[in-house]
Design an enzyme around this catalytic site. Structure first.
Site, short mmCIF file in Angstrom:
data_model
loop_
_atom_site.label_atom_id
_atom_site.label_comp_id
_atom_site.label_asym_id
_atom_site.label_seq_id
_atom_site.Cartn_x
_atom_site.Cartn_y
_atom_site.Cartn_z
N MET A 41 0.85 -1.19 0.00
CA MET A 41 0.00 0.00 0.00
C MET A 41 0.88 1.23 0.00
SD MET A 41 -3.02 -1.10 2.69
CE MET A 41 -1.89 -1.92 3.85
N ALA A 42 0.65 2.10 -0.98
CA ALA A 42 1.46 3.31 -1.14
C ALA A 42 1.40 4.16 0.12
CB ALA A 42 0.97 4.11 -2.34
N GLN A 94 7.15 -5.24 -4.88
CA GLN A 94 6.15 -5.28 -5.94
C GLN A 94 6.49 -4.27 -7.02
OE1 GLN A 94 2.05 -3.58 -5.94
NE2 GLN A 94 1.36 -5.71 -5.91
N CYS A 125 -3.76 -2.26 -9.46
CA CYS A 125 -3.95 -0.86 -9.06
C CYS A 125 -5.04 -0.20 -9.91
CB CYS A 125 -2.65 -0.10 -9.19
SG CYS A 125 -2.75 1.60 -8.60
N LYS A 167 -0.47 -10.12 -8.82
CA LYS A 167 -1.67 -9.66 -8.14
C LYS A 167 -2.52 -8.90 -9.14
CE LYS A 167 -3.69 -7.26 -4.26
NZ LYS A 167 -3.58 -6.12 -3.36
N ASN A 229 -8.08 -11.68 -1.78
CA ASN A 229 -7.91 -10.34 -1.24
C ASN A 229 -9.23 -9.59 -1.35
OD1 ASN A 229 -6.21 -7.35 -2.40
ND2 ASN A 229 -6.73 -7.89 -0.31
N GLY A 253 -5.01 -5.91 3.17
CA GLY A 253 -4.62 -4.54 2.87
C GLY A 253 -5.14 -3.59 3.92
N ARG A 254 -6.24 -2.90 3.60
CA ARG A 254 -6.74 -1.83 4.48
C ARG A 254 -7.08 -2.30 5.89
NH1 ARG A 254 -11.75 0.02 1.47
NH2 ARG A 254 -11.69 -2.13 0.69
#
Length: 400
Positions: A41-42, A94, A125, A167, A229, A253-254
Site C-alpha cells: 500500500m502506497a 512489488q 492498481c 496480483k 484479497n 490490505g486496508r
C-alpha cells in the site's frame, strides 16, 4: 503492554483446537508458515510499518509498489522503497510497469543484486495515474502485453531462484472481466502464485468484494496457489474467505491500517487458536510512538516521517474516545516532541472499545469509471501505435 487483552471468541468455552486451518503457503522455494500476505500500500507498507506487522505475526510482507522505470533509473526514493531491514526475511517487492523489457530489466536488477527474495507484479492498481497509461488493473485486457510482461519477468528471475507472483483484479468492469484468462496465462508463464482482489477497476474500493470470483479462480488455476484479497477486516473474515473460496491464503490490505496486531490475530486463527488481541488505548499509544520512531529511522528526516505518520492517526484511534479537537491535532503532528505531548493528553486507561474499533477502515468511496488510454477497449490486442509509446508510458514516480 499490560492493557493488551487476549480474548477467546468462542461462546461455548471450548478449548482451542490447535489444528492449523491451512498448511504453510508455498511460493516457489519460499515457505510462509502463516498463509497471510501484507498487500503493498502506497505510503503505508514501508519498512517501519512492515516491522510492526512482522513482530505481530508470521507472513509475507510486501513493500510499497515501485515502478520499473524509476527502479532501473535508480531513483533515490525507489531504492528506499525496496530497502529491507537486515532481519527481514523473506524480502518482498512489488513492481509496476507496462513495458515488458523495462519490467524484465527491473526484475533482473532486483534479483542479480540480491535485493529481494520474492517479486510481485502489480496488475491490480485502479488509480487513474496508472490506468490512464494502460497499467495496473486494466493491463490484462491486452492479453499479449500481459503475457509478455509476466513471461519476461519470470525468465529474468528464474536463474536466481526468485519466485514471481501476480496480483490482479477481476477486470476493468463487469463487462470486461479478465481474471480467469489472466490466471491461466500467469500459471502457464511460470509464476509461483496468483492473488485476486475481488473487485474490478471500476469498483475501486467500494461495495463488497466478490469472494465468489476467488472461488472461480481457484477452480480454474489448479497448479499454483491462489490467494484471496478483499474485505478482510478481522481474523474471522480471513477464515470465512478460506472456507467459502478454498483459496490457499489471504492478502490483507486496508484491514491492518492502524492495527499491525491484526497479524497476531491472523496467525492465531490459522493455527487453530481462538485468541485475539484486544488492545487498550495505552497499547495503541505506545504503538503509535514506536511507529513514529521507526519512521524517523526509515526516512532519516523527522519532519518527513511525522508528516507520513499523520494518515495513520485516524486509523490507530478508530473507536477510542479521543475527541475531535485532539484528533485534529494528531492529524497535524510535526515532531516527536509534539506527538509525546498529544499522547500525554489521552486517557490511556481506556479499554478496548469493541465493535467501534473494528470493521472497515481506509479509503472506500464510490465506484469510479476507469480512465483508459484512447481506444483501449476496441481490441484485446495491442496496437502498433501503443507499442511505440510503451517506453514513454512508464511512470517515474513510485509508491502509488
Amino acid at each position: 503492554m499490560s492493557d493488551v487483552t487476549l480474548t477467546n471468541e468462542r461462546s461455548d468455552e471450548r478449548a482451542p483446537t490447535a489444528t492449523p486451518v491451512l498448511p504453510p503457503l508455498r511460493i516457489g522455494p519460499l515457505q510462509i508458515d502463516t498463509p497471510v500476505v501484507l498487500a503493498p500500500m502506497a505510503g503505508v507498507t514501508n519498512a517501519a510499518f512492515r516491522r510492526l506487522c512482522r513482530e505481530s505475526g508470521a507472513g509475507l510482507y510486501v513493500a510499497e509498489m515501485v515502478t520499473s522505470r524509476a527502479l532501473v533509473e535508480r531513483g533515490e526514493e525507489s531504492l528506499r522503497i525496496i530497502s529491507h531491514e537486515p532481519d527481514e526475511k523473506p524480502r518482498s517487492v512489488q513492481l509496476y510497469g507496462v513495458d515488458p523489457a523495462t519490467v524484465a530489466a527491473a526484475v533482473h536488477m532486483i534479483v542479480s543484486e540480491d535485493r529481494a527474495d520474492h517479486v510481485d507484479l502489480n496488475f491490480g492498481c485502479p488509480v487513474a495515474k496508472v490506468t490512464r497509461r494502460g497499467g495496473g488493473a486494466v493491463l490484462p485486457w491486452k492479453r499479449d502485453l500481459f503475457r509478455a510482461i509476466v513471461t519476461q519477468a519470470v525468465a529474468a528471475a528464474e536463474p536466481y531462484g526468485v519466485p514471481v507472483t501476480v496480483k490482479m483484479r477481476k477486470g476493468i468492469d463487469e463487462d470486461h472481466l479478465t481474471y480467469l484468462e489472466a490466471g491461466l496465462v500467469a500459471q502457464e508463464a511460470g509464476v509461483a502464485a496468483v492473488a485476486l482482489h475481488a473487485r474490478t477497476a471500476a469498483d475501486y474500493y467500494s461495495g463488497t468484494a466478490d469472494w465468489e470470483a476467488i472461488a472461480r479462480l481457484k477452480e480454474t488455476v489448479t497448479d499454483i496457489p491462489v490467494l484471496g484479497n478483499g474485505d478482510i477486516w478481522s481474523a474471522e473474515d480471513a477464515l470465512a474467505m478460506v472456507e467459502q473460496t478454498g483459496c490457499d491464503g489471504v492478502v490483507v490490505g486496508r484491514g491492518c491500517q492502524g492495527r499491525p496486531w491484526l497479524f497476531a490475530d491472523l496467525a492465531a486463527a490459522f493455527a487453530g487458536s481462538d485468541e485475539r488481541v484486544r488492545p487498550g488505548l495505552r497499547h495503541v499509544a505506545a504503538t503509535v510512538r514506536r511507529h513514529a520512531e521507526l519512521m524517523v529511522e526509515h526516512f532519516d528526516d523527522e519532519s518527513k516521517a511525522l508528516r507520513e505518520m499523520r494518515k495513520h492517526m485516524a486509523w490507530y484511534f478508530k473507536g477510542y474516545v479521543v475527541g475531535g479537537e485532539l484528533r485534529s491535532r494528531f492529524g497535524l503532528v510535526s515532531t516527536l516532541a509534539e506527538l509525546d505531548d498529544l499522547l500525554a493528553l489521552l486517557d490511556l486507561d481506556q479499554p478496548y472499545p469493541g465493535e467501534p474499533a473494528e470493521g472497515q477502515r481506509g479509503r472506500a468511496g464510490a465506484p469510479k469509471r476507469p480512465i483508459l488510454p484512447y481506444g483501449w477497449l476496441d481490441s484485446r490486442e495491442l496496437s502498433e501505435e501503443f507499442q511505440q509509446d510503451l517506453h514513454e508510458a512508464e511512470l517515474s514516480v513510485s509508491g502509488g
